[in-house]
Design a protein around this motif. Structure first.
Motif, PDB file in Angstrom:
ATOM      1  N   ASN A 166       0.800  -1.236   0.000  1.00 30.98           N
ATOM      2  CA  ASN A 166       0.000   0.000   0.000  1.00 30.98           C
ATOM      3  C   ASN A 166       0.828   1.280   0.000  1.00 30.98           C
ATOM      4  OD1 ASN A 166      -2.251  -1.694   0.174  1.00 30.98           O
ATOM      5  ND2 ASN A 166      -2.147  -1.697   2.396  1.00 30.98           N
ATOM      6  N   ASN A 167       1.910   1.283  -0.740  1.00 30.54           N
ATOM      7  CA  ASN A 167       2.761   2.478  -0.860  1.00 30.54           C
ATOM      8  C   ASN A 167       3.148   3.065   0.498  1.00 30.54           C
ATOM      9  OD1 ASN A 167       2.717   2.340  -3.667  1.00 30.54           O
ATOM     10  ND2 ASN A 167       0.751   3.386  -3.725  1.00 30.54           N
ATOM     11  N   LYS A 168       3.478   2.204   1.445  1.00 30.69           N
ATOM     12  CA  LYS A 168       3.883   2.648   2.782  1.00 30.69           C
ATOM     13  C   LYS A 168       5.237   3.328   2.720  1.00 30.69           C
ATOM     14  CE  LYS A 168       0.505   0.830   5.205  1.00 30.69           C
ATOM     15  NZ  LYS A 168      -0.402   1.536   6.027  1.00 30.69           N
ATOM     16  N   ARG A 169       5.472   4.241   3.637  1.00 32.68           N
ATOM     17  CA  ARG A 169       6.749   4.951   3.715  1.00 32.68           C
ATOM     18  C   ARG A 169       7.783   4.152   4.511  1.00 32.68           C
ATOM     19  NH1 ARG A 169       9.386  10.271   3.393  1.00 32.68           N
ATOM     20  NH2 ARG A 169      11.413   9.655   4.132  1.00 32.68           N
ATOM     21  N   TYR A 170       7.304   3.378   5.515  1.00 35.02           N
ATOM     22  CA  TYR A 170       8.212   2.618   6.380  1.00 35.02           C
ATOM     23  C   TYR A 170       7.765   1.171   6.513  1.00 35.02           C
ATOM     24  CZ  TYR A 170       9.840   7.214   7.843  1.00 35.02           C
ATOM     25  OH  TYR A 170      10.344   8.478   7.849  1.00 35.02           O
ATOM     26  N   VAL A 171       8.733   0.290   6.705  1.00 38.29           N
ATOM     27  CA  VAL A 171       8.507  -1.100   7.060  1.00 38.29           C
ATOM     28  C   VAL A 171       9.127  -1.284   8.438  1.00 38.29           C
ATOM     29  CG1 VAL A 171       9.207  -3.477   6.544  1.00 38.29           C
ATOM     30  CG2 VAL A 171       8.444  -2.006   4.716  1.00 38.29           C
ATOM     31  N   TYR A 172       8.413  -1.984   9.321  1.00 34.64           N
ATOM     32  CA  TYR A 172       8.893  -2.199  10.686  1.00 34.64           C
ATOM     33  C   TYR A 172       9.274  -3.661  10.876  1.00 34.64           C
ATOM     34  CZ  TYR A 172       7.005   2.408  11.505  1.00 34.64           C
ATOM     35  OH  TYR A 172       6.755   3.754  11.442  1.00 34.64           O
ATOM     36  N   VAL A 173      10.471  -3.883  11.423  1.00 33.77           N
ATOM     37  CA  VAL A 173      10.989  -5.224  11.647  1.00 33.77           C
ATOM     38  C   VAL A 173      11.326  -5.369  13.126  1.00 33.77           C
ATOM     39  CG1 VAL A 173      12.849  -6.834  11.100  1.00 33.77           C
ATOM     40  CG2 VAL A 173      11.942  -5.347   9.320  1.00 33.77           C
ATOM     41  N   LYS A 174      10.741  -6.389  13.753  1.00 33.57           N
ATOM     42  CA  LYS A 174      11.055  -6.671  15.157  1.00 33.57           C
ATOM     43  C   LYS A 174      12.069  -7.808  15.205  1.00 33.57           C
ATOM     44  CE  LYS A 174       7.719  -7.303  18.249  1.00 33.57           C
ATOM     45  NZ  LYS A 174       6.681  -7.990  19.069  1.00 33.57           N
ATOM     46  N   MET A 175      13.175  -7.595  15.909  1.00 34.80           N
ATOM     47  CA  MET A 175      14.191  -8.639  16.076  1.00 34.80           C
ATOM     48  C   MET A 175      14.290  -9.007  17.543  1.00 34.80           C
ATOM     49  SD  MET A 175      17.332  -7.846  13.522  1.00 34.80           S
ATOM     50  CE  MET A 175      17.999  -9.463  13.752  1.00 34.80           C
ATOM     51  N   LYS A 176      14.428 -10.310  17.799  1.00 37.04           N
ATOM     52  CA  LYS A 176      14.582 -10.796  19.166  1.00 37.04           C
ATOM     53  C   LYS A 176      15.711 -11.808  19.196  1.00 37.04           C
ATOM     54  CE  LYS A 176      12.248 -12.747  23.118  1.00 37.04           C
ATOM     55  NZ  LYS A 176      11.028 -13.231  23.726  1.00 37.04           N
ATOM     56  N   ASN A 177      16.543 -11.720  20.233  1.00 33.66           N
ATOM     57  CA  ASN A 177      17.656 -12.637  20.412  1.00 33.66           C
ATOM     58  C   ASN A 177      17.158 -13.862  21.174  1.00 33.66           C
ATOM     59  OD1 ASN A 177      19.997 -13.980  21.013  1.00 33.66           O
ATOM     60  ND2 ASN A 177      21.060 -12.241  21.873  1.00 33.66           N
ATOM     61  N   ASN A 178      16.963 -14.984  20.474  1.00 32.97           N
ATOM     62  CA  ASN A 178      16.450 -16.228  21.058  1.00 32.97           C
ATOM     63  C   ASN A 178      17.507 -17.314  21.163  1.00 32.97           C
ATOM     64  OD1 ASN A 178      13.768 -15.284  21.133  1.00 32.97           O
ATOM     65  ND2 ASN A 178      13.493 -15.804  18.982  1.00 32.97           N
ATOM     66  N   ASN A 179      18.786 -16.983  21.032  1.00 29.84           N
ATOM     67  CA  ASN A 179      19.783 -18.041  20.943  1.00 29.84           C
ATOM     68  C   ASN A 179      19.885 -18.832  22.236  1.00 29.84           C
ATOM     69  OD1 ASN A 179      22.115 -17.174  22.648  1.00 29.84           O
ATOM     70  ND2 ASN A 179      22.094 -15.429  21.283  1.00 29.84           N
ATOM     71  N   VAL A 180      20.221 -20.107  22.104  1.00 26.36           N
ATOM     72  CA  VAL A 180      20.264 -21.012  23.256  1.00 26.36           C
ATOM     73  C   VAL A 180      21.494 -20.790  24.126  1.00 26.36           C
ATOM     74  CG1 VAL A 180      18.854 -22.788  22.168  1.00 26.36           C
ATOM     75  CG2 VAL A 180      21.321 -22.831  21.854  1.00 26.36           C
ATOM     76  N   GLN A 181      22.498 -20.123  23.606  1.00 22.92           N
ATOM     77  CA  GLN A 181      23.727 -19.885  24.367  1.00 22.92           C
ATOM     78  C   GLN A 181      23.581 -18.728  25.348  1.00 22.92           C
ATOM     79  OE1 GLN A 181      26.239 -19.232  21.030  1.00 22.92           O
ATOM     80  NE2 GLN A 181      26.758 -21.391  20.785  1.00 22.92           N
ATOM     81  N   GLN A 182      22.465 -18.018  25.269  1.00 29.78           N
ATOM     82  CA  GLN A 182      22.163 -16.902  26.163  1.00 29.78           C
ATOM     83  C   GLN A 182      23.266 -15.837  26.158  1.00 29.78           C
ATOM     84  OE1 GLN A 182      21.017 -18.363  30.017  1.00 29.78           O
ATOM     85  NE2 GLN A 182      19.422 -19.644  29.161  1.00 29.78           N
ATOM     86  N   LYS A 183      23.769 -15.555  24.976  1.00 28.32           N
ATOM     87  CA  LYS A 183      24.813 -14.546  24.808  1.00 28.32           C
ATOM     88  C   LYS A 183      24.283 -13.398  23.953  1.00 28.32           C
ATOM     89  CE  LYS A 183      28.684 -17.749  24.992  1.00 28.32           C
ATOM     90  NZ  LYS A 183      29.853 -18.250  24.279  1.00 28.32           N
ATOM     91  N   PRO A 184      24.859 -12.215  24.137  1.00 28.35           N
ATOM     92  CA  PRO A 184      24.478 -11.112  23.244  1.00 28.35           C
ATOM     93  C   PRO A 184      24.974 -11.367  21.828  1.00 28.35           C
ATOM     94  CG  PRO A 184      26.259 -10.445  24.694  1.00 28.35           C
ATOM     95  CD  PRO A 184      25.850 -11.816  25.117  1.00 28.35           C
TER      96      PRO A 184
END
Length: 114
Positions: free
Chosen positions: A15-33
């Motif tokens: 729909n001719n949007k100006r912005y796209v929004y992306v949510k990122m989450k850190n789900n790694n099993v090593q529990q590291k940044p």
């Protein structure tokens, strides 16, 4: 030598949007940044020129996600006709991303870092 993992996903621009929004989450099993280099570009572009990505209204190219932290990035897609490619490069580990597309609400895609 450090391990580098590049993951990409294509997100439709609707729909001719100006912005796209992306949510990122850190789900790694090593529990590291996870330190990330992020980039977005028009899928139909031959030059793959980078599109502006913002977090808290600040232009951003690299970021670090702590364990279970989530952030929402805003991509300026004013000149994109069909799809934008979102690319995340992880350094020192990681096995990729899981992507969930959203058609409703403010977030267009949810990405989990494995």
């Amino acid at each position: 030598m450090s391990k580098k993992n590049v993951s990409r996903c294509a997100i439709p621009v609707r729909n001719n949007k100006r912005y796209v929004y992306v949510k990122m989450k850190n789900n790694n099993v090593q529990q590291k940044p996870r330190k990330l280099t992020i980039k977005a570009y028009d899928k139909d572009s031959e030059t793959k020129e980078a599109l502006p990505i913002y977090y808290n209204d600040q232009l951003i190219e690299t970021d670090t996600l702590a364990f279970e932290e989530e952030k929402i990035y805003k991509i300026d897609v004013a000149n994109v006709k069909r799809k934008v490619v979102f690319e995340a490069t992880q350094f020192k580990g990681g096995s990729g991303m899981s992507v969930s597309s959203k058609n409703k609400g403010a977030v267009n895609a949810e990405i989990g870092i494995k």
